[in-house]
Design a protein around this motif. Structure first.
Motif, PDB file in Angstrom:
ATOM      1  N   UNK A 304      36.021  39.514  35.288  1.00 14.63           N
ATOM      2  CA  UNK A 304      36.583  39.085  36.632  1.00 14.63           C
ATOM      3  C   UNK A 304      37.954  38.377  36.471  1.00 14.63           C
ATOM      4  N   UNK A 305      38.819  38.698  36.773  1.00 16.59           N
ATOM      5  CA  UNK A 305      40.355  38.259  36.789  1.00 16.59           C
ATOM      6  C   UNK A 305      40.804  37.108  37.759  1.00 16.59           C
ATOM      7  N   UNK A 306      41.205  36.087  37.437  1.00 14.38           N
ATOM      8  CA  UNK A 306      41.510  35.141  38.432  1.00 14.38           C
ATOM      9  C   UNK A 306      42.730  35.380  39.114  1.00 14.38           C
ATOM     10  N   UNK A 307      42.545  35.169  40.457  1.00 11.30           N
ATOM     11  CA  UNK A 307      43.978  35.513  41.134  1.00 11.30           C
ATOM     12  C   UNK A 307      45.106  34.353  41.390  1.00 11.30           C
ATOM     13  N   UNK A 308      45.577  34.165  42.398  1.00 11.03           N
ATOM     14  CA  UNK A 308      46.509  33.022  42.879  1.00 11.03           C
ATOM     15  C   UNK A 308      46.086  32.451  44.156  1.00 11.03           C
TER      16      UNK A 308
END
Length: 443
Positions: A304-308
């Motif tokens: 799960x890639x962290x966003x902004x």
């Protein structure tokens, strides 16, 4: 934000306000486009002694002055600047001669007395602006503004002080008015809070994964010196049984060898005190327990890639309702909807604040303190964070909070922010086009 006038409205001497939030900038890695607090001001009456110019040939006048003090920030922090508006709605003095006074010859000045947590006086000044005053007629209402810097935390009271009416017509004359029994009654109170230091605590691991039972070196920095720190594993938002306590050195650093047994561990945190506090902790630092796969098996992983943290708005201009010249009042409208998306993950919340410039135009200006808002914030279903709307009240040049979410074990989501706007237009503000800029900052 701007005040514009249509042709039909010009014939009726009406005004229209337009808000433009076009001043957008990038601040702290987030898109930028408070404390704010509801004012507690109230009008007060006090006895004053006004001395007419000697040329009038009349004795001093003792009478009642009615006044009110307002501020642009009711909940400032120590070190912040507060703009004060001292409005005298009914001066004790009047035109001492039979000669009528023309418009725009009166320049007021005065003092506001500070009490409570902070003492002193605030110098305030008003513009050279007034309607015509008939001979022996009452002086009109007027407003003066000034600023002071908050130096002490606690409740700071503001009381009307002495004031002076300077007239520039045929000759330069002054009518000073002093408070007979100082201080005058309190008209406004601000509650100042101390400056809170940002949390700079940091955590680093010597490795991001390991077999069950392996010890991982956890390095912490910027914690409170010579303080006990709990180092503990996490499985999502819950703490595991893998924990230990270490004591920081004289510089607030530590190195701990934490044995991680729980195969559900996803990260490691460290904090001061008996329980996790985002303001006194660091992490989570990602960590994975690697469980050997059984024979004839396949390990499947996903990330799960962290966003902004980002912000968008539905438009950059808001048109407020019309206001009649001579009557003044509230020009109202709605802020263009702002959408905040927090896809970072982790424990940090966010804050959306706004500040506005004075409304300037060909006919003069309307102070930034005249703009108030009533914020509202809605979180999209499924968002981990709850959104809190800022307090209703003035925005001003010092700024106020529009909406925010708190720190937590897991934060994020999508949020819709709106606000009702109201610009207090003085009754005899000259007709024309007035413009100001509201700037929103997400951090």
């Amino acid at each position: 934000m701007a005040l514009t006038r249509s042709r039909a409205a010009a014939r009726r001497r009406r005004w229209t306000a337009v808000l433009g939030a076009t001043a957008l900038a990038v601040a702290g890695g987030a898109l930028a486009a408070p404390a704010g607090a509801t004012t507690t001001s109230q009008p007060v009456e006090f006895q004053t002694r006004c001395v007419p110019p000697p040329i009038a040939g009349i004795p001093p006048i003792t009478g009642t002055t009615t006044a009110e003090i307002t501020v642009d920030k009711a909940s400032p922090k120590v070190g912040e600047t507060v703009t004060v508006t001292y409005t005298i709605t009914k001066p004790a003095a009047s035109n001492p001669v039979d000669l009528a006074l023309p418009a725009d010859i009166m320049t007021p000045s005065g003092k506001v007395t500070l009490g409570g947590a902070q003492s002193g006086a605030v110098t305030v000044n008003g513009p050279k602006k007034n309607p015509p005053v008939p001979g022996k007629g009452s002086f009109p209402a007027f407003s003066m503004t000034g600023t002071f810097t908050v130096t002490q935390a606690g409740s700071i009271t503001l009381s009307p002080g002495d004031y002076n009416i300077h007239t520039s017509y045929l000759m330069e004359l002054d009518t000073p008015c002093t408070v007979l029994n100082p201080p005058a009654p309190v008209s406004e109170t601000v509650v100042a809070s101390p400056v809170t230091s940002p949390n700079t605590r940091a955590l680093a691991l010597d490795t991001a994964s390991g077999d069950p039972g392996v010890r991982v070196t956890v390095n912490g920095s910027k914690f409170t010196p010579l303080t006990d720190v709990t180092v503990v594993g996490r499985a999502g938002a819950a703490e595991t049984a893998d924990r230990m306590t270490v004591t920081t050195d004289s510089e607030g650093s530590f190195a701990a060898r934490l044995k991680v047994n729980d195969v559900t561990t996803t990260g490691i945190v460290a904090y001061e005190g008996a329980a996790w506090d985002p303001g006194k902790g660091a992490g989570p630092a990602a960590y994975k327990v690697v469980v050997p796969a059984p024979p004839n098996s396949q390990t499947i992983t996903a990330a799960v890639t962290a966003g902004e943290l980002s912000m968008t708005q539905a438009g950059d201009a808001v048109e407020l309702s019309s206001v009649d010249f001579g009557q003044g009042g509230a020009a109202t409208g709605d802020l263009k909807t702002v959408t905040v998306k927090d896809f970072r993950g982790g424990p940090a919340g966010w804050s959306l604040t706004g500040k506005v410039t004075d409304f300037t135009g060909t006919g003069g200006s309307i102070g930034a303190g005249g703009l108030s808002w009533t914020p509202a914030c809605t979180a999209k279903a499924g968002s981990p964070s709850a959104c809190a709307a800022g307090s209703s009240g003035p925005v001003g040049s010092g700024g106020a909070t529009l909406a925010s979410t708190p720190n937590g074990a897991l934060t994020g989501g999508e949020f819709t922010i709106d606000a009702g706007l109201s610009l207090d237009v003085p009754a005899f503000t000259a007709p024309g086009s007035y413009a100001g800029v509201l700037t929103l900052t997400l951090s």
